[in-house]
Scaffold this motif. Structure first.
Motif: not given
Length: 276
Positions: A220-247
Motif C-alpha cells: 500500500r502507498e501512503f502520502s507523507i507531507k514534509i513540512p518546511k525546514a524539515c530536519q534530518f532524523g525527523t520521524k513520521f508514524g503510520l499507525q497499524g502498518q507494522g507486523l502482527y503479534q502471532m495469534n
C-alpha cells in the motif's frame, strides 16, 4: 547429548511445575521475536519436551540400561524371536565403539526430523498454507501442508506428531518439526512489531517542504507531507502498518525516518543562495 536439566537450570529431581516455570522464563528471555538466539531457543524447547514427557524423561535419566547376566556380566545373547530390524537397532545403538555383544536399551521410537521453511516478511501479515517435501532415512518422500499463523516469528517451530523418520518398522514413528525462517526485507528494519523505513529527501525539499509517497510492507502507498525546514532524523508514524503479534490482532507501526541528501550546486547557484 546436552543435559536437559542443565539447559533449563533445574535439579534432576525437579517437579513438573518447577520445570514448567523454568521453561517459561527461559523461553520468554530467548525467544527470537525478542531478539533471542534461535539455536538457544530450540535447545530450550527440546529440553522441555524431554522433561515434560514421563517416558522421554525416564530415557534421558537412564540412557543405558544393561541387562545383567547370572554371572554378573553385562553380556546377553538375546537374538531369539527378534526381527532383523530389532537386531540391527541393537547394534545401531551401540555405535562403532561399543562391544558387539553388549546390549543397550533399544530406542522407543524413530528419530525426529527437522526441516526449514522460508516465509517472506510480507507473508506474515496473513495466515499462510505452504507445502513442504520431507524425505525419510529410507529415501521415502512425502508432502506436508503447513499451516502458518499470521504474525509468525523467525524461529517458530511447528510440530507434527509421528510424521518424522520411519527407519525401524518395529518402532513408533518420530515427530516432524518445521522451523520457520523469515526472509528479511531490505526496505525495513525490525524493532519488535514496528517497521522502520528511511525516506531520503534533498536539501531544497527539506527547506521548502514537499509531498512524498512511501510504500508499506503490504504494498500500500501512503502520502507523507514534509513540512518546511524539515530536519534530518525527523520521524513520521503510520499507525497499524507494522507486523502482527502471532495469534492476536495487535499490530505495530511503520516509522518513517527522514534523511537529507545535500545537493551539489554550481558556483552561480551557491552565490544566489548566499545572497538570499
Amino acid at each position: 547429548m546436552a543435559n536437559a536439566y542443565d539447559t533449563l537450570g533445574v535439579p534432576k529431581g525437579a517437579s513438573d511445575e518447577e520445570i514448567k516455570r523454568a521453561y517459561r522464563k527461559l523461553a520468554a528471555k530467548h525467544h527470537p521475536d525478542r531478539g533471542g538466539d534461535t539455536a538457544k531457543f530450540q535447545e530450550i524447547q527440546s529440553a522441555y519436551e524431554t522433561l515434560s514427557d514421563p517416558q522421554k524423561r525416564a530415557q534421558h535419566d537412564n540412557p543405558f540400561q544393561h541387562h545383567q547376566g547370572p554371572n554378573g556380566s553385562h553380556f546377553e545373547f538375546h537374538f531369539g524371536g527378534a526381527g532383523p530390524e530389532d537386531i540391527f537397532a541393537q547394534f545401531f545403538n551401540q555405535g562403532f565403539g561399543g562391544h558387539p555383544f553388549q546390549r543397550q536399551s533399544q530406542p522407543r521410537r524413530n528419530k525426529d526430523l527437522r526441516i526449514n521453511l522460508q516465509v517472506t516478511l510480507a507473508e506474515t501479515l496473513q495466515d499462510q498454507r505452504k507445502s513442504v517435501s520431507v524425505q525419510t532415512t529410507k529415501g521415502e518422500r512425502f508432502t506436508v501442508d503447513v499451516n502458518i499463523p499470521r504474525g509468525v516469528g523467525n524461529g517458530t517451530t511447528i510440530k507434527y506428531s509421528q510424521m518424522g523418520d520411519n527407519f525401524f518398522d518395529s518402532l513408533t514413528r518420530g515427530d516432524l518439526y518445521v522451523i520457520i525462517n523469515i526472509i528479511a526485507d531490505q526496505r525495513f528494519e525490525l524493532h519488535g512489531l514496528n517497521l522502520v523505513s528511511n525516506l531520503e529527501i534533498n536539501s531544497i525539499e527539506a527547506m521548502t517542504g514537499c509531498d512524498k509517497i512511501i510504500q508499506g510492507i503490504d504494498g500500500r502507498e501512503f502520502s507523507i507531507k514534509i513540512p518546511k525546514a524539515c530536519q534530518f532524523g525527523t520521524k513520521f508514524g503510520l499507525q497499524g502498518q507494522g507486523l502482527y503479534q502471532m495469534n492476536t490482532n495487535v499490530r505495530g507501526d511503520l516509522i518513517v525516518n527522514v534523511t537529507i541528501k545535500t545537493l551539489a550546486l554550481t558556483d552561480d547557484q551557491l552565490n544566489i543562495l548566499r545572497n538570499l
